[in-house]
Design an enzyme around this catalytic site. Structure first.
Site, PDB file in Angstrom:
ATOM      1  N   LYS A  15      -4.956  49.124  12.263  1.00  0.00           N
ATOM      2  CA  LYS A  15      -6.254  49.291  12.953  1.00  0.00           C
ATOM      3  C   LYS A  15      -6.846  47.945  13.365  1.00  0.00           C
ATOM      4  CE  LYS A  15      -8.204  51.337   9.438  1.00  0.00           C
ATOM      5  NZ  LYS A  15      -7.133  51.289   8.431  1.00  0.00           N
ATOM      6  N   ARG A  90     -15.891  56.312   7.046  1.00  0.00           N
ATOM      7  CA  ARG A  90     -14.793  56.499   6.101  1.00  0.00           C
ATOM      8  C   ARG A  90     -15.030  57.678   5.178  1.00  0.00           C
ATOM      9  NH1 ARG A  90     -12.730  50.705   6.051  1.00  0.00           N
ATOM     10  NH2 ARG A  90     -11.023  51.067   4.656  1.00  0.00           N
ATOM     11  N   ARG A 132       0.390  40.483   4.232  1.00  0.00           N
ATOM     12  CA  ARG A 132      -0.656  40.157   5.205  1.00  0.00           C
ATOM     13  C   ARG A 132      -1.300  38.803   4.891  1.00  0.00           C
ATOM     14  NH1 ARG A 132      -4.918  44.538   6.532  1.00  0.00           N
ATOM     15  NH2 ARG A 132      -4.849  44.778   4.292  1.00  0.00           N
ATOM     16  N   ARG A 165      -6.021  38.393   1.314  1.00  0.00           N
ATOM     17  CA  ARG A 165      -7.189  39.142   0.829  1.00  0.00           C
ATOM     18  C   ARG A 165      -7.055  39.473  -0.654  1.00  0.00           C
ATOM     19  NH1 ARG A 165      -8.098  43.863   5.246  1.00  0.00           N
ATOM     20  NH2 ARG A 165      -8.450  45.040   3.314  1.00  0.00           N
ATOM     21  N   ARG A 176      -6.643  52.141  -2.923  1.00  0.00           N
ATOM     22  CA  ARG A 176      -7.203  52.292  -1.559  1.00  0.00           C
ATOM     23  C   ARG A 176      -6.590  53.502  -0.861  1.00  0.00           C
ATOM     24  NH1 ARG A 176      -5.853  46.482   0.400  1.00  0.00           N
ATOM     25  NH2 ARG A 176      -6.264  47.293   2.484  1.00  0.00           N
TER      26      ARG A 176
END
Ligand code: AP5
Length: 219
Positions: A15, A90, A132, A165, A176
């Site tokens: 996203k 969300r 990431r 992160r 998550r």
């Protein structure tokens, strides 16, 4: 016509990568709740401290905290031609809240609202999460495996060290995913019932997904 886009899909489905490109392409603001919350954490504000305690557990941050940030942004002049909203809503409660915010700010506007759902095989997502990296200055998202920077650990644009992160561990990522399936996935039906849902196959390379996204937004 004012253009409003929201995005649905599990953590790491792409996203952030695609919404960043889309916002630049359409010259609309990219509003990303995850980054806004991480900025509050970095500044050590009261909101940031509350947000951190939830993000570190893979849970959603309390609705009032996120809604107040979003409401101010969407009502600002920056969003007068529309927005690319990434990470909100969300939950059903947040989606209903967004309907109210939009009804207030769009009272005199013609609006093209699209909810874009990234459908993806979930087994590849943990691998994307643990690889990431992102630039602390410009926010550009990289991936050690799938989108490496030209020079290891340095942003191609800003030449500063890339960051990982805090919530991109395998353990927090699993939480998550649970949160996503319990609270966010029901929004697919919510927007389908309103006839504003557009599905995209989010498997494949960044460029392949981008081509599919452009097909959908040009509908
Ligand atoms: P947030 O930052 O929004 O995280 P997320 O939804 O878990 O999404 P991600 O950022 O992990 O993934 P993405 O889909 O953007 O993928 P990306 O493009 O980076 O939220 C973090 C936390 O904040 C939440 O857990 C929650 O606690 C809180 N929060 C946020 N919004 C909230 C709200 N509204 N209410 C309450 N709490 C909220 O891609 C992932 C990686 O894959 C990257 O390395 C990228 O380079 C790579 N990649 C992307 N596309 C491809 C591709 N096609 N092929 C190969 N690699 C790819």
């Amino acid at each position: 016509m004012k253009k409003e886009f929201i995005f649905l899909g599990p953590p790491a489905c792409g996203k952030g990568t695609q919404t960043d490109k889309l916002a630049a392409f359409l010259n609309l603001p990219h509003i990303d709740t995850g980054s806004l919350l991480r900025n509050e954490i970095a500044k050590k504000t009261e909101e940031g401290l509350i947000a951190k305690s939830h993000i570190d557990k893979g849970q959603l941050v309390p609705i009032d905290l996120v809604a107040s940030i979003i409401e101010k942004k969407l009502a600002s002049d920056e969003c007068k031609n529309g927005y690319v909203l990434d990470g909100y809503p969300r939950s059903l409660e947040q989606a209903e809240k967004l309907d109210i915010i939009n009804a207030n700010i769009d009272i005199n506007s013609n609006v093209d609202f699209k909810a874009i759902y990234f459908e993806i095989d979930t087994q590849i997502l943990i691998d994307r999460i643990i690889n990431r990296q992102s630039c602390p200055v410009c926010g550009e998202i990289y991936n050690k495996k799938y989108k490496p920077s030209k020079f290891e650990n340095l942003c191609d644009k800003c030449n500063v060290a890339l960051k990982t992160r805090d919530d991109d561990t395998e353990e927090i990522a699993k939480k998550r995913f649970e949160t996503y399936y319990e609270q966010t996935a029901p929004l697919v039906d919510f927007y389908k019932d309103k006839n504003v849902l557009y599905r995209i196959d989010a498997n494949g390379t960044i460029e392949e997904v981008w081509t599919r996204l452009l097909d959908v937004i040009n509908l």
